[in-house]
Motif scaffolding. Structure first.
Motif, PDB file in Angstrom:
ATOM      1  N   HIS A 114       0.789  -1.327   0.093  1.00 26.19           N
ATOM      2  CA  HIS A 114      -0.005  -0.013  -0.066  1.00 26.19           C
ATOM      3  C   HIS A 114       0.823   1.403   0.012  1.00 26.19           C
ATOM      4  O   HIS A 114       0.849   1.978   0.746  1.00 26.19           O
ATOM      5  CB  HIS A 114      -0.948  -0.095   1.278  1.00 26.19           C
ATOM      6  CG  HIS A 114      -1.998  -1.228   1.278  1.00 26.19           C
ATOM      7  ND1 HIS A 114      -3.148  -0.902   1.671  1.00 26.19           N
ATOM      8  CD2 HIS A 114      -1.652  -2.449   0.896  1.00 26.19           C
ATOM      9  CE1 HIS A 114      -3.657  -2.236   1.497  1.00 26.19           C
ATOM     10  NE2 HIS A 114      -2.913  -3.190   1.076  1.00 26.19           N
ATOM     11  N   GLY A 115       1.841   1.535  -0.879  1.00 22.73           N
ATOM     12  CA  GLY A 115       2.701   2.461  -0.924  1.00 22.73           C
ATOM     13  C   GLY A 115       4.064   1.928  -0.711  1.00 22.73           C
ATOM     14  O   GLY A 115       4.520   0.696  -0.907  1.00 22.73           O
ATOM     15  N   VAL A 116       4.948   3.052  -0.536  1.00 24.35           N
ATOM     16  CA  VAL A 116       6.422   2.551  -0.075  1.00 24.35           C
ATOM     17  C   VAL A 116       6.705   2.385   1.407  1.00 24.35           C
ATOM     18  O   VAL A 116       7.179   2.932   2.219  1.00 24.35           O
ATOM     19  CB  VAL A 116       7.338   3.510  -0.658  1.00 24.35           C
ATOM     20  CG1 VAL A 116       7.680   3.706  -2.160  1.00 24.35           C
ATOM     21  CG2 VAL A 116       6.824   5.123  -0.239  1.00 24.35           C
ATOM     22  N   PHE A 117       6.237   1.108   1.756  1.00 26.96           N
ATOM     23  CA  PHE A 117       6.552   0.650   3.018  1.00 26.96           C
ATOM     24  C   PHE A 117       7.415  -0.621   3.101  1.00 26.96           C
ATOM     25  O   PHE A 117       7.159  -1.360   2.024  1.00 26.96           O
ATOM     26  CB  PHE A 117       5.109   0.323   3.742  1.00 26.96           C
ATOM     27  CG  PHE A 117       5.188  -0.320   5.032  1.00 26.96           C
ATOM     28  CD1 PHE A 117       5.751   0.732   6.012  1.00 26.96           C
ATOM     29  CD2 PHE A 117       4.658  -1.274   5.564  1.00 26.96           C
ATOM     30  CE1 PHE A 117       5.738   0.314   7.240  1.00 26.96           C
ATOM     31  CE2 PHE A 117       4.638  -1.802   6.856  1.00 26.96           C
ATOM     32  CZ  PHE A 117       5.242  -0.964   7.808  1.00 26.96           C
ATOM     33  N   ARG A 118       8.237  -0.779   4.023  1.00 27.70           N
ATOM     34  CA  ARG A 118       9.009  -2.167   3.968  1.00 27.70           C
ATOM     35  C   ARG A 118       8.859  -2.660   5.310  1.00 27.70           C
ATOM     36  O   ARG A 118       8.847  -2.093   6.160  1.00 27.70           O
ATOM     37  CB  ARG A 118      10.434  -1.483   3.696  1.00 27.70           C
ATOM     38  CG  ARG A 118      11.425  -2.693   3.652  1.00 27.70           C
ATOM     39  CD  ARG A 118      12.728  -2.028   3.236  1.00 27.70           C
ATOM     40  NE  ARG A 118      13.945  -2.940   3.941  1.00 27.70           N
ATOM     41  CZ  ARG A 118      15.257  -2.248   4.228  1.00 27.70           C
ATOM     42  NH1 ARG A 118      15.167  -0.983   3.935  1.00 27.70           N
ATOM     43  NH2 ARG A 118      16.105  -3.143   4.660  1.00 27.70           N
ATOM     44  N   MET A 119       8.921  -4.142   5.096  1.00 34.65           N
ATOM     45  CA  MET A 119       8.850  -4.855   6.168  1.00 34.65           C
ATOM     46  C   MET A 119       9.921  -5.895   6.156  1.00 34.65           C
ATOM     47  O   MET A 119       9.956  -6.663   5.178  1.00 34.65           O
ATOM     48  CB  MET A 119       7.387  -5.818   6.454  1.00 34.65           C
ATOM     49  CG  MET A 119       6.348  -4.957   6.852  1.00 34.65           C
ATOM     50  SD  MET A 119       4.760  -5.879   6.931  1.00 34.65           S
ATOM     51  CE  MET A 119       4.178  -5.833   5.219  1.00 34.65           C
TER      52      MET A 119
END
Lengths: 171, 148, 376, 402
Positions: free
Chosen positions: C29-34
């Motif tokens: 959902h966007g530029v998110f990093r896990m």
């Protein structure tokens, strides 16, 4: 029973198969814009502008550059001549604050969608370009501003106080 | 309607428990000494009459002379709220105790304040920059930040 | 590899794999990093990494006048700009002591509730998309969102970045053609929600994928400052529209949908029900809306007295709060945004650990976060 | 009109006659046989390629309509040339081989994937006399040869040096191998009734009534299992776009990716033809010639595949496995047992009144068996998230030595 919920969903999608598509095909069919649409075509009307620079002050990004000098006969009402009026549309975010700020409704939003260009240069619009666009709009809309008001005919006096400003439309 | 807790009354209550914890109490906030912050927060959380189980937000404000930490606390049971404030002095290594042990919701918010304001939260389990990269110099929300 | 433990019990020991999910991944959902560690398909460790969209909105606000900050709030949660505008102007009005006229308050409520429907449409659509439904429910929900955006375009001229609300009112009155369009939409909308329900609510695959997955208990949710539909799915009837009514919400009759267990399915249902309640609120607001001025007489450049104000609204994603500090200049001294998406992510690690890769994207989708708001 | 119904055999005969007359007598008969064989192979190999183009177009348009939009409509009239444009695009794209891949395996995988699928079309009967080869173990050949695809997918995923691809490959191995078993046993029901594995004879057996009426349960099992075999929704875990990007073909580009796509759609087409042959009386049908009837049926079945794809979310890997082992496998055994009893009791063909009985038995069995799946969640033990759940998952498995 297992499968009933799935079947319900399948029926919903099946019904959609026979519905008219919601999407429209853009170049052939254009969804009409609302009258307040804040589009690419920022129109600025020199005949209404007094050079107060309210728009420049209100702009959150500082995309409007305006330089004026006092001019005219004090007896007939002092006026400002506009030396530079540039809008860097490439940086503009179309918040409409300048439109709201202008006390004379000289800067107005509106216009079509198909205003894409191939370079940033052409998004930097100076006084001449803006006047050109404004005249194009007026000639195309029976001398009516985007806000619905009547504009002066080409031979009439501009609306703001003072003498008509010498316009350089030839560029 | 969420009611504001009576600041005068609450500060007296806190004074009874922790003498000289309250530095100032006016408007809708109680200004605490940072040494007592964790204790008072624990007290606010655990006292049944207060039951401030919800930490709405943690804010850092740079007043140049000092940093102010603002904690908005809400109780869902009694539907009342209170604002706790504390101050951290010094530009080099301002620090306040972390509230992560009381409210888990403080973890990310304290990391954010640390990242952007440069306030160290002692006792935070994982105090690390959150938005900016680890090698970033400076803390951009400080008033004297001039650019990287 | 099978190895024998000391207590002579067989355990299946596998090599753990670390995978970076994001910053470019279809489901973040966007530029998110896990940064996720997997044991087979099971998540054993997860660290969220933020900041790819950090623009420093709070710092930018310190250099802009109070009116200009409105344009920044559009870009926080860009799927719910109206709610952001509302929260900000409420804070600024509280700071400056300006009372908006009644009509403006009704207009704001209508806009905020329409925005909630649109935002939940997107949240649910992408949630179902994460489940793997190939965009069909998403397309249906996009369709309704488009209709809402058309309405917004009528009133303010923009479709995403509205900048519609002003300190002391709204930027323009409702145009003539707005009310008939709104009536048409509000009458259609319950039918569409019925359609979503028929499509999804009893779907066995959806139920088996979401029921009892990632249960968030009420105590944990409150302790971790979770707000919005996630909190209500856990069974806490906390909605700022009811518990701390702002604007004119106390004049409307509506329910707060509350979940029972706090699993992913409840979070889905709560959003679905909230759309119905929003339709109800808009209906009542349309009936009650008075005529009159739409904007209070406030100066263009306000100089609020020295002080501070905190105002919060129930944004679609949760409690959105603005904490403004004034030093009697034309720009806020400090503008802190309490972003619900960001704070809801506190429980991300605890919820996802122990579930499978396929659950990871679904649980993350049920958070309904927006990176514009998380990174600000 | 005779030529219309017997188009392909007549065409073959005519061509053979022309060859015999045109070639000098010194050319021996086997050469003509070879030339004819190669030609018909060419036709058969190109058939899936053309069919896949039609299917891609149909899938995109249908998905569009299911989703209340139009779908591709720009290239050619009604967008009919869209697959051609796609094909040109995919063929002219750069063929990227990422660093660190196992080059040989990486390059071979698309070929290993596509070849068995093309072989499958050799045994499918397109009409009374229209087939490349009339194998007496036709259905066994199809199942055996397409099982090679599992290896190809695993090769692609393993050699890609990408964690997402590895996830896809691992899922493929688990899922595809599991679903082979209910698939085969469901086919066994058909074989028991017809007494043959020859696809032509199976079709001939259905000249009066299609077998789906006598094998409703078998058809359901076969359809579900084949959806899983073909990675169609809701079993498209191998390339679950929301989870593992594109699964095993994440790293592929250009025509290698195109070959995977081609193989996938060709398999879909081939297996749709198998479903039509096994359960919907194949090329038999009134009015139209056999080869056209078969394609009508193939596209009808394909439409159902698209419909399910447009509606259903995806299952999780453990649920997919549970469905195979706990639900489909016992059901398929029951199906074979019931069919066997019926065949033994009514030696001279099954009576028609068995049709409603079979449907009721099938529905009843599904209703009973689905309880074992516990998909609804209420009966499952609820485990909280976080470290507790991890401990519950990591508890020792296996027998141990108590």
């Amino acid at each position: 029973m297992y499968g009933l919920g799935i079947a319900k969903g399948m029926i919903v999608t099946f019904k959609h198969l026979f519905r008219k598509p919601f999407t429209v095909q853009y170049p052939e069919e254009v969804v009409p814009r609302g009258s307040r649409f804040r589009g690419y075509e920022f129109t600025w009307y020199e005949d209404r502008c007094t050079g107060c620079a309210s728009c420049a002050k209100y702009c959150p990004l500082g995309t409007i550059n305006i330089v004026t000098h006092p001019e005219g006969d004090p007896k007939q009402g002092m006026d400002y001549a506009i030396d530079i009026f540039d809008i860097d549309t490439g940086r503009c975010m179309f918040c409409g604050l300048c439109v709201e700020a202008c006390p004379y409704e000289a800067i107005q939003a509106g216009g079509p969608l198909d205003d894409a260009t191939y370079d940033f240069e052409s998004l930097y619009r100076d006084k001449h370009k803006l006047t050109e666009m404004a005249q194009e709009h007026l000639h195309g809309h029976d001398f009516t501003y985007p806000n619905g008001k009547q504009a002066p005919q080409p031979d009439e006096k501009p609306l703001h106080i003072g003498l008509p400003v010498e316009r350089d439309r030839t560029r | 309607m969420t009611t504001q807790l009576d600041v005068e009354k609450l500060s007296k209550q806190i004074q009874q428990q922790f003498p000289d914890a309250v530095q100032d109490a006016q408007g809708d906030y109680i200004l605490l000494k940072s040494d007592y912050l964790a204790d008072v927060a624990r007290y606010c959380h655990d006292t049944p009459a207060l039951a401030l189980h919800f930490l709405s937000s943690v804010t850092g404000v740079d007043y140049i002379d000092y940093f102010e930490l603002v904690y908005h606390l809400v109780s869902f049971e009694h539907n009342h709220s209170i604002v706790l404030k504390t101050r951290a002095y010094g530009r080099e290594d301002p620090h306040v105790p972390s509230l992560t042990g009381i409210w888990q919701g403080a973890t990310l918010q304290e990391r954010e304040v640390y990242d952007l304001m440069g306030i160290r939260f002692t006792g935070h389990p994982y105090l690390k920059r959150i938005f900016l990269w680890d090698t970033f110099q400076g803390h951009p929300h400080r008033k004297d930040f001039t650019g990287a | 590899m099978v190895k024998t433990n000391g207590d002579a019990k067989l355990t299946l020991k596998t090599e753990e794999v670390m995978v970076n999910i994001g910053p470019q991944h279809p489901s973040t959902h966007g530029v998110f990093r896990m940064r996720v560690t997997f044991d087979g398909e099971v998540v054993t460790e997860l660290e969220p990494i933020f900041g790819y969209l950090h623009r420093g909105s709070e710092k930018l606000a310190e250099e802009r006048t109070y009116t200009q900050v409105i344009t920044l709030t559009d870009r926080l949660d860009y799927l719910a700009s109206m709610s952001n505008n509302l929260a900000y102007v409420l804070a600024a009005e509280k700071l400056a002591g300006i009372q908006p006229p009644e009509r403006a308050m009704y207009i704001r409520v209508i806009m905020a509730e329409l925005m909630r429907i649109a935002s939940h449409c997107m949240g649910l659509g992408f949630f179902i998309n994460d489940l793997g439904a190939l965009a069909t429910p998403l397309m249906y929900m996009f369709r309704e969102r488009e209709k809402i955006l058309d309405l917004f375009e009528l009133v303010c001229g923009a479709r995403i970045t509205f900048s519609y609300m002003r300190i002391g009112g709204v930027s323009g009155d409702l145009p003539e053609e707005f009310m008939p369009a709104l009536v048409k939409f509000i009458n259609e909308m319950p039918g569409y929600i019925d359609e979503y329900e028929a499509l999804l609510r009893e779907n066995e695959i959806l139920i088996s994928r979401t029921k009892d997955i990632a249960i968030l208990t009420a105590e944990k949710a409150i302790n971790a400052s979770v707000t919005g539909p996630m909190l209500r799915a856990s069974g806490v009837p906390w909605d700022l529209r009811k518990s701390d009514p702002y604007e004119v919400y106390d004049r409307f009759d509506f329910d707060i949908p509350v979940g029972s267990t706090g699993d992913t399915y409840d979070r889905f249902l709560v959003r679905l029900e909230e759309m119905r309640e929003s339709v109800l609120i808009v209906k009542q607001a349309m009936e009650q809306i008075p005529s009159g001025p739409f904007r209070a007489l406030a100066p263009a450049l306000i100089h609020p007295p020295v002080g501070e104000a905190y105002a919060h609204v129930e944004a679609p994603k949760g409690e959105l709060g603005f904490y403004l500090v004034s030093d009697n200049s034309i720009a806020p001294y400090r503008c802190k945004i309490r972003a619900p998406s960001f704070i809801n992510l506190t429980v991300l690690r605890d919820l996802i650990i122990g579930w499978k890769l396929a659950d990871l994207v679904v649980i993350f989708g049920s958070f309904d976060i927006n990176m514009g708001e998380v990174d600000r | 009109m005779d030529w219309f119904y017997e188009l392909w055999p007549k065409l073959g005969e005519a061509f053979r006659g022309w060859l015999e007359s045109a070639l000098p007598d010194s050319i021996e008969g086997w050469v003509i046989y070879l030339v004819l064989g190669l030609l018909s192979m060419l036709v058969i190999v190109n058939l899936p390629i053309v069919g896949v183009m039609a299917m891609i177009y149909m899938e995109r348009r249908l998905l569009g309509r299911f989703q209340n939009r139009l779908g591709p409509n720009r290239v050619g009239p009604f967008g009919i040339l869209q697959p051609v444009a796609d094909a040109i695009k995919i063929m002219t794209k750069e063929d990227i081989v990422p660093n660190g891949v196992d080059r040989i395996v990486f390059n071979i995988a698309p070929i290993v994937m596509l070849t068995p699928i093309l072989l499958m079309f050799a045994v499918i009967p397109y009409g009374g006399d229209t087939f490349l080869t009339n194998l007496n173990v036709g259905i066994l050949f199809i199942v055996a040869i397409t099982a090679v695809d599992t290896i190809a997918i695993f090769m692609a995923g393993w050699s890609s040096n990408n964690k997402y691809a590895l996830f896809g490959a691992m899922r493929a191995v688990a899922q595809l191998v599991s679903y082979e078993i209910p698939l085969l046993i469901a086919i066994l029901g058909v074989v028991v009734i017809t007494g043959t594995m020859n696809l032509n004879e199976i079709v001939a057996h259905q000249s009066s009534l299609p077998l789906i009426l006598f094998q409703p349960l078998g058809f359901v099992i076969f359809f579900v299992a084949i959806s899983a075999e073909l990675n169609r929704s809701p079993f498209d875990l191998l390339e679950a776009d929301s989870e593992i990007i594109a699964g095993f073909h994440t790293e592929y580009s250009g025509m290698k990716f195109g070959m995977f796509q081609l193989a996938e759609f060709a398999a879909l087409m081939g297996y749709s033809a198998v479903i039509a042959t096994l359960y919907l009386s194949g090329w038999e049908g009134p009015g139209l010639p056999g080869y056209l009837w078969l394609f009508v049926k193939v596209f009808f079945i394909f439409g159902i595949f698209v419909w399910t794809r447009a509606t259903l979310p995806r299952l999780r890997i453990d649920q997919v496995m549970a469905l195979a082992w706990k639900f489909l496998l016992p059901l398929s055994f029951l199906n074979v047992a019931i069919t066997a009893v019926e065949v033994v009791v009514w030696e001279n063909g099954l009576p028609e009144w068995l049709i409603p009985v079979n449907i009721v038995i099938g529905a009843g069995l599904v209703a009973i068996m689905h309880r074992g799946l516990n998909f609804q969640g209420q009966t499952r033990q609820v485990v909280p998230s976080g470290p507790e759940r991890l401990a519950a998952i990591n508890r020792p498995v296996g027998g141990g030595t108590e």
